[in-house]
Design a protein around this motif. Structure first.
Motif, mmCIF file in Angstrom:
data_model
loop_
_atom_site.group_PDB
_atom_site.id
_atom_site.type_symbol
_atom_site.label_atom_id
_atom_site.label_comp_id
_atom_site.label_asym_id
_atom_site.label_seq_id
_atom_site.Cartn_x
_atom_site.Cartn_y
_atom_site.Cartn_z
ATOM 1 N N LYS A 129 -7.592 1.513 -8.424
ATOM 2 C CA LYS A 129 -7.042 0.478 -9.299
ATOM 3 C C LYS A 129 -5.875 -0.205 -8.580
ATOM 4 C CE LYS A 129 -9.573 2.692 -12.439
ATOM 5 N NZ LYS A 129 -9.976 3.840 -11.626
ATOM 6 N N ILE A 130 -6.013 -1.485 -8.306
ATOM 7 C CA ILE A 130 -4.948 -2.253 -7.661
ATOM 8 C C ILE A 130 -4.385 -3.194 -8.720
ATOM 9 C CG2 ILE A 130 -4.335 -3.812 -5.800
ATOM 10 C CD1 ILE A 130 -7.689 -2.148 -5.539
ATOM 11 N N LEU A 189 -10.014 -7.932 -0.948
ATOM 12 C CA LEU A 189 -9.043 -7.945 -2.036
ATOM 13 C C LEU A 189 -8.231 -9.235 -2.006
ATOM 14 C CD1 LEU A 189 -7.418 -6.628 -4.349
ATOM 15 C CD2 LEU A 189 -5.995 -5.540 -2.598
ATOM 16 N N TYR A 222 1.239 -7.154 -5.482
ATOM 17 C CA TYR A 222 0.262 -6.169 -5.915
ATOM 18 C C TYR A 222 0.587 -4.829 -5.277
ATOM 19 C CZ TYR A 222 -2.749 -9.821 -7.871
ATOM 20 O OH TYR A 222 -3.251 -10.847 -8.626
ATOM 21 N N VAL A 266 0.865 -1.177 0.000
ATOM 22 C CA VAL A 266 0.000 0.000 0.000
ATOM 23 C C VAL A 266 0.901 1.225 0.000
ATOM 24 C CG1 VAL A 266 -1.801 1.274 1.216
ATOM 25 C CG2 VAL A 266 -1.811 -1.230 1.253
ATOM 26 N N TRP A 287 -6.080 5.397 -7.223
ATOM 27 C CA TRP A 287 -6.374 4.763 -5.934
ATOM 28 C C TRP A 287 -7.557 3.805 -5.974
ATOM 29 C CZ3 TRP A 287 -11.108 6.869 -5.386
ATOM 30 C CH2 TRP A 287 -11.307 8.190 -5.780
ATOM 31 N N TRP A 299 -1.119 -0.868 -4.361
ATOM 32 C CA TRP A 299 -2.343 -0.089 -4.224
ATOM 33 C C TRP A 299 -1.949 1.302 -3.756
ATOM 34 C CZ3 TRP A 299 -7.226 -2.126 -1.160
ATOM 35 C CH2 TRP A 299 -8.300 -1.246 -1.370
#
Length: 347
Positions: free
Chosen positions: A182-183, A115, A97, A14, A180, A99
């Motif tokens: 779209k991950i 998620l 990933y 994140v 923010w 984010w």
């Protein structure tokens, strides 16, 4: 296909850019930490704040030094803006990933666990979520406008979408290009796709490219982000520079899409979005240049024609075939304003 999360590498990074947001930063970080598991890392980069945000970043990182959730603080030696801060974190991220979460916003409870469920079950290259607009005083008119739940995609829900025409159409029709919501897999960003430093509308200049590079996507029609509305937004303070950046936000997208041909519906949605950019930029220039904006609008028209995947005449016919006569008239008005520059130049 299921994603794996080898230890100690995190499954999710994140990324929170920080600049003069001392009043909001802790709420933002707490909203992530409160629902994160040991496979989540949080990166904060202070972009030379002057309000004490940098000291707060250090304090937050120290508080979580021995905790299960990894929090790292990074610090710029000179201000690089939002794009530069995001690029720094993207380069430093270890997660499978990534984010991006703006530091004056926050995540809704349950967003990260959901998620992870999606990622473990389907391993999409890109995940899209919804948001609500957080205002100091929410009024009835805001609720009636649907601000309590804004969609970021118009298309299939809770299923893998591998058709790029469907993905790009749904993205452009929704018109919500912010990063923010779209991950993405870190690998989708690669080593070349980055935010344009020193330019406004940086999300618009990256999100369509990200969607083109993702082999598939998942749309979760749930509110995962609280998007804070603050005074002094980009659109509330128009100037020629912002207008120019908006007009050119989709530059070179046609080149990027050559390897993934899109159908007519997707191309129309894209062209309509480009037309809205052209009109929005022209209006912004008109406010900033009350003595005459025709030459600037003429440059914006050229950028619009270069960005649109279909010719202007074809777009006009598509508007009329859909009964969008007001939109067609609005577009023609600004196109005529652009033509005035050429007329005056030859007079």
């Amino acid at each position: 296909m299921s994603a794996t999360f080898p230890s100690p590498a995190p499954w999710l990074s994140v990324l929170i850019p920080v600049f003069n947001v001392k009043d909001y930063l802790r709420e933002c970080v707490d909203s992530v930490v409160s629902q994160a598991d040991a496979g989540v890392e949080i990166l904060l980069v202070d972009d030379c704040s002057t309000d004490g945000s940098g000291e707060l970043v250090r304090a937050i990182a120290a508080e979580h030094a021995a905790g299960p959730v990894r929090v790292r603080g990074l610090f710029h030696e000179k201000n690089l803006g939002l794009s530069g801060a995001r690029n720094t974190m993207l380069q430093a991220a270890h997660g499978e990933y990534v984010w991006f979460v703006d530091s004056d916003d926050y995540l809704m409870p349950g967003a990260i666990p959901r998620l992870r469920e999606v990622v473990q079950a389907h391993a999409p290259a890109l995940v899209l979520c919804d948001f609500f607009m957080l205002r100091e005083h929410t009024k009835l008119k805001h609720r009636l406008r649907g601000e309590m739940h804004r969609r970021t995609f118009f298309g299939p829900e809770r299923q893998l979408v591998s058709d790029h025409s469907l993905l790009m159409r749904g993205l452009f029709e929704a018109g919500q290009m912010h990063s923010w919501s779209k991950i993405a897999r870190r690998s989708v960003w690669g080593e070349e796709l980055r935010f344009p430093v020193g330019r406004y509308f940086e999300d618009m200049a990256t999100t369509p490219w990200l969607a083109l590079q993702a082999e598939n996507a998942w749309y979760e029609p749930a509110v995962w982000v609280a998007y804070r509305q603050r005074a002094g937004s980009i659109l509330s303070t128009p100037n020629v520079t912002k207008a120019e950046h908006l007009a050119h936000a989709l530059a070179n997208l046609r080149d990027a899409a050559q390897g993934r041909p899109l159908d007519d519906a997707a191309n129309f949605a894209w062209a309509h979005f480009a037309a809205r950019n052209f009109i929005g930029a022209s209006r912004m220039a008109d406010k900033a240049l009350p003595d005459g904006c025709e030459k600037t609008v003429a440059m914006f028209r050229q950028a619009f024609e270069e960005a649109s995947p279909i010719p202007l005449r074809e777009l006009d016919r598509a508007y009329k075939s859909r009964g969008w006569f007001v939109r067609a008239m609005r577009l023609r008005y600004w196109l005529r304003r652009a033509e005035l520059a050429g007329t005056r130049a030859t007079a």
